[in-house]
Scaffold this motif. Structure first.
Motif, PDB file in Angstrom:
ATOM      1  N   ALA A  51     -14.554   0.305  25.619  1.00  0.00           N
ATOM      2  CA  ALA A  51     -15.060   0.495  26.980  1.00  0.00           C
ATOM      3  C   ALA A  51     -15.921   1.749  27.007  1.00  0.00           C
ATOM      4  CB  ALA A  51     -13.901   0.648  27.955  1.00  0.00           C
ATOM      5  N   TYR A  52     -16.854   1.760  27.939  1.00  0.00           N
ATOM      6  CA  TYR A  52     -17.635   2.963  28.219  1.00  0.00           C
ATOM      7  C   TYR A  52     -16.975   3.568  29.454  1.00  0.00           C
ATOM      8  CZ  TYR A  52     -21.795   5.612  29.738  1.00  0.00           C
ATOM      9  OH  TYR A  52     -22.679   6.572  30.156  1.00  0.00           O
ATOM     10  N   PRO A  53     -16.040   4.498  29.235  1.00  0.00           N
ATOM     11  CA  PRO A  53     -15.130   4.901  30.315  1.00  0.00           C
ATOM     12  C   PRO A  53     -15.821   5.384  31.595  1.00  0.00           C
ATOM     13  CG  PRO A  53     -14.343   5.733  28.215  1.00  0.00           C
ATOM     14  CD  PRO A  53     -15.721   5.172  27.968  1.00  0.00           C
ATOM     15  N   LEU A  55     -18.742   4.797  33.001  1.00  0.00           N
ATOM     16  CA  LEU A  55     -19.368   3.758  33.812  1.00  0.00           C
ATOM     17  C   LEU A  55     -18.372   2.651  34.173  1.00  0.00           C
ATOM     18  CD1 LEU A  55     -22.021   2.945  35.116  1.00  0.00           C
ATOM     19  CD2 LEU A  55     -22.682   1.817  32.997  1.00  0.00           C
ATOM     20  N   GLU A  59     -17.844   1.286  37.977  1.00  0.00           N
ATOM     21  CA  GLU A  59     -18.051  -0.129  38.310  1.00  0.00           C
ATOM     22  C   GLU A  59     -16.764  -0.790  38.788  1.00  0.00           C
ATOM     23  OE1 GLU A  59     -20.929  -2.357  38.271  1.00  0.00           O
ATOM     24  OE2 GLU A  59     -21.596  -0.319  38.638  1.00  0.00           O
ATOM     25  N   LYS A 116     -14.743  -9.045  34.901  1.00  0.00           N
ATOM     26  CA  LYS A 116     -15.242  -9.699  33.689  1.00  0.00           C
ATOM     27  C   LYS A 116     -16.763  -9.708  33.627  1.00  0.00           C
ATOM     28  CE  LYS A 116     -12.955 -13.489  32.179  1.00  0.00           C
ATOM     29  NZ  LYS A 116     -11.903 -13.318  31.171  1.00  0.00           N
ATOM     30  N   LYS A 117     -17.402  -9.793  34.783  1.00  0.00           N
ATOM     31  CA  LYS A 117     -18.859  -9.923  34.829  1.00  0.00           C
ATOM     32  C   LYS A 117     -19.607  -8.603  34.732  1.00  0.00           C
ATOM     33  CE  LYS A 117     -19.118 -12.798  38.473  1.00  0.00           C
ATOM     34  NZ  LYS A 117     -19.619 -13.576  39.598  1.00  0.00           N
ATOM     35  N   ARG A 118     -19.004  -7.516  35.230  1.00  0.00           N
ATOM     36  CA  ARG A 118     -19.793  -6.310  35.504  1.00  0.00           C
ATOM     37  C   ARG A 118     -19.352  -5.048  34.799  1.00  0.00           C
ATOM     38  NH1 ARG A 118     -19.443  -6.032  41.938  1.00  0.00           N
ATOM     39  NH2 ARG A 118     -20.015  -3.879  41.472  1.00  0.00           N
ATOM     40  N   VAL A 119     -18.089  -4.969  34.425  1.00  0.00           N
ATOM     41  CA  VAL A 119     -17.575  -3.674  33.957  1.00  0.00           C
ATOM     42  C   VAL A 119     -17.844  -3.529  32.457  1.00  0.00           C
ATOM     43  CG1 VAL A 119     -15.502  -2.250  33.773  1.00  0.00           C
ATOM     44  CG2 VAL A 119     -15.880  -3.636  35.813  1.00  0.00           C
ATOM     45  N   PRO A 120     -18.420  -2.388  32.029  1.00  0.00           N
ATOM     46  CA  PRO A 120     -18.763  -2.231  30.614  1.00  0.00           C
ATOM     47  C   PRO A 120     -17.532  -2.083  29.705  1.00  0.00           C
ATOM     48  CG  PRO A 120     -19.403  -0.276  31.847  1.00  0.00           C
ATOM     49  CD  PRO A 120     -18.905  -1.271  32.842  1.00  0.00           C
ATOM     50  N   ILE A 121     -16.966  -3.253  29.422  1.00  0.00           N
ATOM     51  CA  ILE A 121     -15.846  -3.383  28.485  1.00  0.00           C
ATOM     52  C   ILE A 121     -16.211  -4.552  27.569  1.00  0.00           C
ATOM     53  CG2 ILE A 121     -13.375  -3.931  28.246  1.00  0.00           C
ATOM     54  CD1 ILE A 121     -12.960  -2.799  31.075  1.00  0.00           C
ATOM     55  N   TRP A 122     -15.915  -4.383  26.285  1.00  0.00           N
ATOM     56  CA  TRP A 122     -16.291  -5.421  25.308  1.00  0.00           C
ATOM     57  C   TRP A 122     -15.092  -5.780  24.458  1.00  0.00           C
ATOM     58  CZ3 TRP A 122     -18.940  -0.904  26.334  1.00  0.00           C
ATOM     59  CH2 TRP A 122     -20.177  -1.066  26.961  1.00  0.00           C
ATOM     60  N   VAL A 140     -25.074  -8.150  32.245  1.00  0.00           N
ATOM     61  CA  VAL A 140     -24.905  -7.424  33.505  1.00  0.00           C
ATOM     62  C   VAL A 140     -26.234  -7.481  34.242  1.00  0.00           C
ATOM     63  CG1 VAL A 140     -24.271  -5.235  34.564  1.00  0.00           C
ATOM     64  CG2 VAL A 140     -23.218  -5.921  32.411  1.00  0.00           C
TER      65      VAL A 140
ATOM     66  N   PHE B  16     -21.923   0.975  21.807  1.00  0.00           N
ATOM     67  CA  PHE B  16     -20.702   0.187  21.951  1.00  0.00           C
ATOM     68  C   PHE B  16     -20.890  -1.202  21.356  1.00  0.00           C
ATOM     69  CE2 PHE B  16     -20.497   3.345  25.342  1.00  0.00           C
ATOM     70  CZ  PHE B  16     -19.215   3.842  25.153  1.00  0.00           C
ATOM     71  N   ALA B  17     -19.753  -1.793  21.000  1.00  0.00           N
ATOM     72  CA  ALA B  17     -19.674  -3.188  20.545  1.00  0.00           C
ATOM     73  C   ALA B  17     -20.635  -3.447  19.372  1.00  0.00           C
ATOM     74  CB  ALA B  17     -19.900  -4.129  21.722  1.00  0.00           C
ATOM     75  N   ARG B  58     -28.551  -3.930  29.583  1.00  0.00           N
ATOM     76  CA  ARG B  58     -28.949  -2.977  30.614  1.00  0.00           C
ATOM     77  C   ARG B  58     -28.831  -1.591  29.991  1.00  0.00           C
ATOM     78  NH1 ARG B  58     -27.309  -3.381  36.634  1.00  0.00           N
ATOM     79  NH2 ARG B  58     -29.114  -2.023  36.757  1.00  0.00           N
ATOM     80  N   ALA B  63     -24.313   8.058  32.696  1.00  0.00           N
ATOM     81  CA  ALA B  63     -23.227   7.266  33.296  1.00  0.00           C
ATOM     82  C   ALA B  63     -23.604   6.523  34.576  1.00  0.00           C
ATOM     83  CB  ALA B  63     -21.985   8.121  33.520  1.00  0.00           C
ATOM     84  N   ILE B  81     -26.261  -1.191  27.279  1.00  0.00           N
ATOM     85  CA  ILE B  81     -25.077  -1.970  27.649  1.00  0.00           C
ATOM     86  C   ILE B  81     -25.253  -3.427  27.216  1.00  0.00           C
ATOM     87  CG2 ILE B  81     -23.563  -2.659  29.566  1.00  0.00           C
ATOM     88  CD1 ILE B  81     -23.690   0.333  29.453  1.00  0.00           C
ATOM     89  N   PRO B  83     -24.145  -7.447  26.714  1.00  0.00           N
ATOM     90  CA  PRO B  83     -23.386  -8.318  27.625  1.00  0.00           C
ATOM     91  C   PRO B  83     -21.894  -8.000  27.512  1.00  0.00           C
ATOM     92  CG  PRO B  83     -25.055  -9.588  26.468  1.00  0.00           C
ATOM     93  CD  PRO B  83     -25.059  -8.217  25.854  1.00  0.00           C
ATOM     94  N   VAL B  84     -21.232  -7.917  28.660  1.00  0.00           N
ATOM     95  CA  VAL B  84     -19.844  -7.433  28.690  1.00  0.00           C
ATOM     96  C   VAL B  84     -18.861  -8.596  28.501  1.00  0.00           C
ATOM     97  CG1 VAL B  84     -20.452  -5.443  30.108  1.00  0.00           C
ATOM     98  CG2 VAL B  84     -19.725  -7.577  31.221  1.00  0.00           C
ATOM     99  N   SER B  85     -17.649  -8.267  28.089  1.00  0.00           N
ATOM    100  CA  SER B  85     -16.644  -9.315  27.849  1.00  0.00           C
ATOM    101  C   SER B  85     -15.230  -8.770  28.064  1.00  0.00           C
ATOM    102  CB  SER B  85     -16.799  -9.883  26.439  1.00  0.00           C
ATOM    103  OG  SER B  85     -16.838  -8.836  25.479  1.00  0.00           O
ATOM    104  N   GLY B  86     -15.072  -8.019  29.156  1.00  0.00           N
ATOM    105  CA  GLY B  86     -13.737  -7.536  29.488  1.00  0.00           C
ATOM    106  C   GLY B  86     -12.885  -8.652  30.068  1.00  0.00           C
ATOM    107  N   GLY B  87     -11.662  -8.297  30.401  1.00  0.00           N
ATOM    108  CA  GLY B  87     -10.744  -9.257  31.004  1.00  0.00           C
ATOM    109  C   GLY B  87     -10.015 -10.060  29.951  1.00  0.00           C
TER     110      GLY B  87
END
Lengths: 144, 87
Positions: A51-53, A55, A59, A116-122, A140, B16-17, B58, B63, B81, B83-87
């Motif tokens: 994660a990019y903490p 940001l 978000e 899931k759509k917006r937060v910078p976590i991978w 995003v 990242f990633a 993006r 920050a 940034i 494409p994100v894949s949290g959750g």
């Protein structure tokens, strides 16, 4: 009101769900996302999250504030893991309290979808055959 | 004698990633005269062989999300940034 936490250690939602318990709340709804053993037909051993903490926090808090503005809820919170997870580990937890259940369910769904759509976590999936891959799920967008 | 040399903006880049894997580092400091963040990504793509096109990314500066045509300034902390894949 709303709280977001990124954590490298196993998620324990106890204190977060207790904070959602208010006299004006008639109920509470939560969602837990777990690491499962397969993805797109491939056997999965585990997931690594980055994660990019700075940001991610901005978000995620924006998502929680939007949920509070759009739905008739009392409070909403989210915890997300980072680091290396194995099958069955909790990767994400969402909790929403509301006067009535309909808003709690709807807002909980909204929060997990937007996170899931917006937060910078991978996430990187580690497969049984030895290879691993960063999952690039949601671009995003400008107006998200 | 002092030489009148234009200052090159010094930037901190954090990856990242897949970008982190391709860059081979989580963070680096560079000097760049790239006139825009999009030119900066092109420059770094050439160096690190990034596989993601800028159209799928993006960019964030200090920050906060930033427009691609923004000029990098001395001391900026820049993050692309994927494409994100949290959750």
């Amino acid at each position: 009101m709303s709280a977001f936490l990124l954590t490298e250690t196993p998620i324990d939602p106890t204190s977060f769900s207790a904070d959602l318990r208010r006299d004006e709340a008639g109920g509470y709804c939560s969602f837990e996302g777990w690491v499962r053993n397969h993805s797109d037909g491939q056997a999965v051993l585990g997931l690594d999250y980055q994660a990019y903490p700075a940001l991610a926090e901005t978000e995620a808090l924006a998502v929680l504030r939007e949920a509070e503005a759009r739905f008739d809820i009392v409070a909403a919170s989210c915890i997300h893991r980072t680091g290396s997870l194995v099958i069955g580990d909790m990767a994400v937890w969402i909790g929403v309290s509301a006067a009535h259940r309909d808003a709690a369910f709807t807002a909980c769904r909204f929060v997990i979808d937007e996170i899931k759509k917006r937060v910078p976590i991978w996430k990187r999936e580690r497969y049984a055959d030895g290879h691993s891959e960063w999952i690039a799920c949601h671009e995003v967008t400008e107006n998200s | 004698m002092m030489l009148a040399r234009p200052e090159m903006p010094r930037l901190t880049l954090e990856y990242f990633a897949s970008l982190r894997d391709e860059a081979g580092c989580a963070q680096e400091q560079i000097e760049s005269t790239a006139p825009s963040l999009s030119a900066l990504y092109d420059e770094l793509s050439q160096r690190h062989g990034f596989s993601l096109p800028a159209t799928r990314l993006r960019v964030a500066v200090n920050a906060a999300f930033a427009p691609w045509d923004q000029s990098p300034r001395d001391g900026d902390h820049v993050v692309f940034i994927p494409p994100v894949s949290g959750g």
